[in-house]
Structure formats: C-alpha cells, structure tokens
Design a protein around this motif. Structure first.
Motif, PDB file in Angstrom:
ATOM      1  N   TYR A   1       0.826  -1.207   0.000  1.00  0.00           N
ATOM      2  CA  TYR A   1       0.000   0.000   0.000  1.00  0.00           C
ATOM      3  C   TYR A   1       0.862   1.259   0.000  1.00  0.00           C
ATOM      4  O   TYR A   1       1.964   1.280   0.543  1.00  0.00           O
ATOM      5  CB  TYR A   1      -0.906   0.028   1.243  1.00  0.00           C
ATOM      6  CG  TYR A   1      -2.061  -0.933   1.162  1.00  0.00           C
ATOM      7  CD1 TYR A   1      -3.340  -0.490   0.860  1.00  0.00           C
ATOM      8  CD2 TYR A   1      -1.877  -2.307   1.361  1.00  0.00           C
ATOM      9  CE1 TYR A   1      -4.411  -1.370   0.769  1.00  0.00           C
ATOM     10  CE2 TYR A   1      -2.930  -3.197   1.268  1.00  0.00           C
ATOM     11  CZ  TYR A   1      -4.194  -2.717   0.971  1.00  0.00           C
ATOM     12  OH  TYR A   1      -5.250  -3.603   0.867  1.00  0.00           O
ATOM     13  N   HIS A   2       0.323   2.304  -0.616  1.00  0.00           N
ATOM     14  CA  HIS A   2       0.848   3.644  -0.423  1.00  0.00           C
ATOM     15  C   HIS A   2       0.154   4.207   0.822  1.00  0.00           C
ATOM     16  O   HIS A   2      -1.068   4.129   0.946  1.00  0.00           O
ATOM     17  CB  HIS A   2       0.524   4.531  -1.624  1.00  0.00           C
ATOM     18  CG  HIS A   2       1.134   4.066  -2.910  1.00  0.00           C
ATOM     19  ND1 HIS A   2       2.484   4.116  -3.162  1.00  0.00           N
ATOM     20  CD2 HIS A   2       0.557   3.542  -4.023  1.00  0.00           C
ATOM     21  CE1 HIS A   2       2.735   3.659  -4.371  1.00  0.00           C
ATOM     22  NE2 HIS A   2       1.585   3.296  -4.920  1.00  0.00           N
ATOM     23  N   THR A   3       0.929   4.776   1.730  1.00  0.00           N
ATOM     24  CA  THR A   3       0.366   5.327   2.954  1.00  0.00           C
ATOM     25  C   THR A   3       0.516   6.840   2.970  1.00  0.00           C
ATOM     26  O   THR A   3       1.448   7.397   2.393  1.00  0.00           O
ATOM     27  CB  THR A   3       1.052   4.725   4.187  1.00  0.00           C
ATOM     28  OG1 THR A   3       2.459   5.012   4.138  1.00  0.00           O
ATOM     29  CG2 THR A   3       0.847   3.216   4.234  1.00  0.00           C
ATOM     30  N   TYR A   4      -0.420   7.496   3.667  1.00  0.00           N
ATOM     31  CA  TYR A   4      -0.489   8.955   3.658  1.00  0.00           C
ATOM     32  C   TYR A   4      -0.760   9.478   5.058  1.00  0.00           C
ATOM     33  O   TYR A   4      -1.373   8.793   5.887  1.00  0.00           O
ATOM     34  CB  TYR A   4      -1.614   9.430   2.720  1.00  0.00           C
ATOM     35  CG  TYR A   4      -1.389   9.047   1.289  1.00  0.00           C
ATOM     36  CD1 TYR A   4      -0.748   9.911   0.406  1.00  0.00           C
ATOM     37  CD2 TYR A   4      -1.799   7.801   0.805  1.00  0.00           C
ATOM     38  CE1 TYR A   4      -0.525   9.550  -0.910  1.00  0.00           C
ATOM     39  CE2 TYR A   4      -1.580   7.436  -0.513  1.00  0.00           C
ATOM     40  CZ  TYR A   4      -0.942   8.313  -1.361  1.00  0.00           C
ATOM     41  OH  TYR A   4      -0.713   7.943  -2.662  1.00  0.00           O
ATOM     42  N   ALA A   5      -0.327  10.686   5.291  1.00  0.00           N
ATOM     43  CA  ALA A   5      -0.635  11.388   6.532  1.00  0.00           C
ATOM     44  C   ALA A   5      -0.356  12.870   6.327  1.00  0.00           C
ATOM     45  O   ALA A   5       0.722  13.242   5.855  1.00  0.00           O
ATOM     46  CB  ALA A   5       0.193  10.848   7.696  1.00  0.00           C
ATOM     47  N   SER A   6      -1.319  13.699   6.663  1.00  0.00           N
ATOM     48  CA  SER A   6      -1.118  15.136   6.496  1.00  0.00           C
ATOM     49  C   SER A   6       0.067  15.630   7.302  1.00  0.00           C
ATOM     50  O   SER A   6       0.755  16.574   6.908  1.00  0.00           O
ATOM     51  CB  SER A   6      -2.386  15.886   6.904  1.00  0.00           C
ATOM     52  OG  SER A   6      -3.455  15.557   6.051  1.00  0.00           O
ATOM     53  N   SER A   7       0.331  14.982   8.445  1.00  0.00           N
ATOM     54  CA  SER A   7       1.441  15.398   9.285  1.00  0.00           C
ATOM     55  C   SER A   7       2.787  15.195   8.602  1.00  0.00           C
ATOM     56  O   SER A   7       3.787  15.783   9.000  1.00  0.00           O
ATOM     57  CB  SER A   7       1.426  14.620  10.605  1.00  0.00           C
ATOM     58  OG  SER A   7       1.553  13.222  10.364  1.00  0.00           O
ATOM     59  N   GLU A   8       2.797  14.349   7.574  1.00  0.00           N
ATOM     60  CA  GLU A   8       4.028  14.108   6.822  1.00  0.00           C
ATOM     61  C   GLU A   8       4.119  14.992   5.590  1.00  0.00           C
ATOM     62  O   GLU A   8       5.033  14.870   4.786  1.00  0.00           O
ATOM     63  CB  GLU A   8       4.095  12.641   6.376  1.00  0.00           C
ATOM     64  CG  GLU A   8       4.082  11.651   7.530  1.00  0.00           C
ATOM     65  CD  GLU A   8       3.907  10.216   7.057  1.00  0.00           C
ATOM     66  OE1 GLU A   8       3.996   9.981   5.832  1.00  0.00           O
ATOM     67  OE2 GLU A   8       3.703   9.347   7.904  1.00  0.00           O
ATOM     68  N   GLY A   9       3.167  15.878   5.425  1.00  0.00           N
ATOM     69  CA  GLY A   9       3.176  16.771   4.279  1.00  0.00           C
ATOM     70  C   GLY A   9       2.546  16.196   3.042  1.00  0.00           C
ATOM     71  O   GLY A   9       2.589  16.807   1.973  1.00  0.00           O
ATOM     72  N   GLN A  10       1.936  15.014   3.154  1.00  0.00           N
ATOM     73  CA  GLN A  10       1.303  14.389   1.989  1.00  0.00           C
ATOM     74  C   GLN A  10       0.095  13.607   2.458  1.00  0.00           C
ATOM     75  O   GLN A  10       0.194  12.471   2.894  1.00  0.00           O
ATOM     76  CB  GLN A  10       2.288  13.467   1.266  1.00  0.00           C
ATOM     77  CG  GLN A  10       1.691  12.730   0.067  1.00  0.00           C
ATOM     78  CD  GLN A  10       1.324  13.666  -1.071  1.00  0.00           C
ATOM     79  OE1 GLN A  10       1.903  14.730  -1.209  1.00  0.00           O
ATOM     80  NE2 GLN A  10       0.357  13.282  -1.881  1.00  0.00           N
ATOM     81  N   GLY A  11      -1.070  14.234   2.376  1.00  0.00           N
ATOM     82  CA  GLY A  11      -2.298  13.547   2.728  1.00  0.00           C
ATOM     83  C   GLY A  11      -2.954  12.953   1.500  1.00  0.00           C
ATOM     84  O   GLY A  11      -2.647  13.296   0.356  1.00  0.00           O
TER      85      GLY A  11
END
Length: 457
Positions: free
Chosen positions: A268-278
């Motif tokens: 999977y590709h994972t995302y998180a706004s806290s990482e700068g990429q939601g």
C-alpha cells in the motif's frame, strides 16, 4: 472493515525526496530538510546516511501525484466513468475530462508526468551514487539496486498507463539538458520488464535485510526476499497488460497470491497530512457515479447489493449537479487524509490470474478464481458453467475488476486494453471518451518539437 476501507529536466526538485527518511513508531515516512545538498555531491561523495535517505525517499516519491485532486486515481476515475469531480469553482473536471478536448498544458491534460519522472530520476541518482558509496556490504548494495529498479519500473508503468501509444522517454539517466527521445509503447513496456528482471536479480543477491528504513505500507515486503514477491507481482501485472499470459502464469507462484489469505493483503501507499502528503481522495468534491450502484448485482439469497458496493459507496452529504452530471453518492474507501491506497494486493492478483488462466486454456481455473472473488469479496452466487466465448468471459472479468478495484485507477485502463472504451458510457450525448493523455507541451518544446508531439496522434 477491510484495509481498502480505511520532471526529468529539473534534478534539484528531487532533493527533497533524496533527503527523505523514515521516522515514527508506526514506520510512517517523513521528509525533513537536509539543507539541499548538491546533486553532484550526493552522486560523487555519498554518505551512508544520504544513500539510506535516498532509498527511503523512493517509497515516498512513489505515492506522490496519485491521490491529489488532479492525480492519477482521481483523473482516471473520471475518464473511466467511476467518479465525478463536481466543483463549481473549477468546471474543467467536467468540461475537459468529460466534454473534451484535453489540453496538453496545465494540470489536466499535461498531468501525471512530473512526479513519476522525478522519482525515476531520484532512483537514477541513487544508482549512480552507489558506485561511489562506502559503508555497505555487497549484498546491501544489491538490495538497494533491486529496490530502486522495482520502483522505477512502477513509475514507468504509471506513465505508459496514461500515455499508451503516445509513448514516453525511457533513457532519462543521462544529461538533463539533453532530453531523452520518445519511444513507443512496446519499447516502454520492454524497458519496464527489463527493470523488473534486473531488480529480481539484484534482490536475489540482496541478503537478509535492507539497510534503510521502510514505511508501514510495505509491511511484509520489508526484506529483499519478501520485496521480491512484490517485484514479481508487478511483473505479473505487466505480463497480463502485455498479453503475455503464458509468462504471467509462471509468475504467480513467485508472488504473494494466496487464495486462502485475506484479499486485501498486499502493498500500500500510505499517507498522513502530518508528513506533508495527505490522501486528497477524501475531498468533498469526489462523487461516485450512480451507475456503479444501479449496475450492481445482489448477494446470494438476499436483496442486499454486492458487498463491495455496500462497503465502498454511501450517500454523499452534499448532492451536486454540474453541466449535465449529478450524483448523491460518495466513495467510502478513503474516509480521511490518512487513508491507504493499494499498490497491488491479493484480490488484484487473483483477478489477474483468472485472466491469464482463461487465455492459456485453463478455463476451469479462471472461473474458480472469478467465483472466489465473487463469493469472498461480493457475497455473490457463483457463475454457473463456463462462458462460451472469450468476449463473454471478458464481460464477466471486467465486471469483477470494476467492483473489486473500484476507484483505484484500473477501470479505464482495463476498458482500453480490451478495446472497450466505448462501453464506459456517456452521461450526455456530447461527452467524449478520453483514450489517452497527451505528451505535455513542455516536453515537446524542450525537444524542439511542435506541440502536440504525440506518437500515437
């Protein structure tokens, strides 16, 4: 609830990716600033830390541009008649993508290009830096090479998925001031195959572990030998896309395909706004096309719809209409900016094997695979008997892929590779079916070519 529910000429743009590292207790990826070291310094005098960061950065780069408002899944969802983007402040999501024509400049017709080549170039810089790197064992260096070439293959696949017979440049490891020539679709696919096979050889010699951090989306594929299963899964997808069904059949045992396992097991590709990429697929302007619901079958012995529809589509809080299209349906797979996006999973592999089995004469095996997906994913009754023709089988296959791989970027590609783009449907008689994206105008002009410069035009 399954897991599914929850530029080439600008090397300096890669420095943020080259300086990426993994952090956090969950193994999520972040991209801190390492003061932008020069590309030449990285290639000629790479520190072990910079090499590790660049390797981790390829996993970050692979997710960029996939879930944006004008990203891969959203754009292919619209042209594939899975989704609408209804935004009164920007009518181009309908006027260009559905009414046409696509412009080869701007975020619509020229999109889905730069992030892919940025990551490809990042891998090329990493591979070049390895020639001068110290502090790694020979096995570790092989593991890094296998990792890098697998991601390059994935990026090239996404490029040719959008450009199709318009082709793409592949010899992009040279002078950035001398843009590589375009080559045809077949040459791009052969290049992808070569990268995956080279990656396989490197990974087989890659030892027991990777010498860098890996994000949680590749949990289960975080050693050279388990990552090799992912490499082989992508190779099987490519073989099927190329119509090399006999080759694909030999590849599936080397993948993580498991008919007794969870269908959503995979990468999977994972995302998180806290990482700068939601993950922006959760935005309020994405709508499911109502026909996905009205065309669905009901579950065996029930009036309830296909379980995949019930899990993936629900009411939208703000029904909208624009320029002849309307919807009151929302996708549920991406509920917020931290939702994962499948790279490839067990459900897709089983469907790929069904296709390969059918076209290599194993029709019983193909139907067993289709019926497994129908039962386990959809709660549907099995298909009785065997279709009388290839066309009838493709009808069944595409329907299962439509619901199993919904709004993941597959349906438009599937329709095109079977010559069925015209079956996707038009909500308004003047709507068009986009067959492929153009080569971006900037790429034509950089080579001194007229615009458009599409090979397939």
């Amino acid at each position: 609830m399954t897991r599914r529910m929850i530029g080439m000429r600008r090397p300096l743009a890669l420095l943020a990716v080259l300086s990426a590292t993994a952090a956090g207790a969950c193994g999520d990826l972040t991209v801190p600033d390492y003061n932008n070291p020069a590309v030449d310094e990285f290639v000629n005098n790479p520190t072990p830390g910079a090499v590790r960061a660049a390797a981790t950065g390829l996993q970050i780069g692979a997710r960029l541009g996939l879930t944006d408002r004008t990203g891969y899944v959203a754009m292919l969802g619209v042209v594939g008649r899975e989704s609408y983007i209804i935004d009164s402040s920007d009518p181009r999501y309908v006027s260009e993508l559905l009414q046409g024509p696509l412009s080869n400049s701007g975020a619509f017709g020229a999109g889905m290009w730069t992030p892919r080549y940025a990551n490809i170039r990042g891998a090329n810089l990493l591979l070049a830096a390895l020639e001068n790197a110290e502090g790694f064992t020979p096995a570790e260096m092989e593991a890094i090479r296998g990792w890098a070439k697998t991601f390059q293959a994935l990026d090239f696949l996404l490029v040719i998925n959008t450009r199709d017979v318009n082709g793409a440049p592949i010899a992009v490891e040279g002078d950035v001031n001398a843009p590589a020539p375009f080559v045809g679709k077949a040459a791009v696919f052969q290049h992808i195959v070569a990268l995956l096979e080279q990656g396989r050889t490197h990974l087989q010699a890659g030892g027991a572990s990777f010498p860098f951090s890996i994000g949680r989306g590749l949990s289960g594929f975080d050693t050279p030998q388990t990552f090799l299963q992912l490499n082989r899964a992508l190779r099987a997808r490519v073989a099927v896309y190329m119509g090399d069904y006999a080759g694909a059949v030999t590849l599936f045992p080397q993948t993580f395909l498991n008919t007794a396992g969870e269908l959503d097991a995979g990468a999977y590709h994972t995302y998180a706004s806290s990482e700068g990429q939601g993950n922006d697929l959760a935005n309020e302007f994405n709508y499911a096309r109502p026909a996905l619901v009205t065309d669905a079958e009901t579950q065996a012995g029930s009036t309830a719809l296909d379980r995949r529809v019930l899990q993936k589509i629900g009411p939208h809080p703000s029904p909208r209409s624009q320029q002849g299209v309307s919807s009151d349906k929302a996708f549920l797979m991406y509920p917020d900016a931290s939702a994962d996006l499948p790279l490839i999973d067990n459900e897709e592999l089983i469907l790929l094997r069904a296709e390969a089995r059918w076209f290599t004469g194993n029709k019983a095996g193909a139907m067993a695979d289709l019926n497994l997906i129908r039962a386990e994913a959809g709660g549907l009754a099995p298909i009785a008997g065997v279709p009388a023709t290839d066309a009838a089988f493709v009808d069944l296959l595409l329907k299962e892929r439509k619901y199993s791989l919904m709004f993941e970027g597959h349906r438009w590609i599937d329709a095109r590779r079977f010559g069925r783009l015209d079956t996707l449907g038009r909500d308004v008689s003047t709507h068009v079916i986009v067959p492929r994206w153009a080569i971006p105008e900037s790429e034509c002009l950089a080579r001194g070519l007229p615009s458009p410069c599409d090979l397939g035009a």
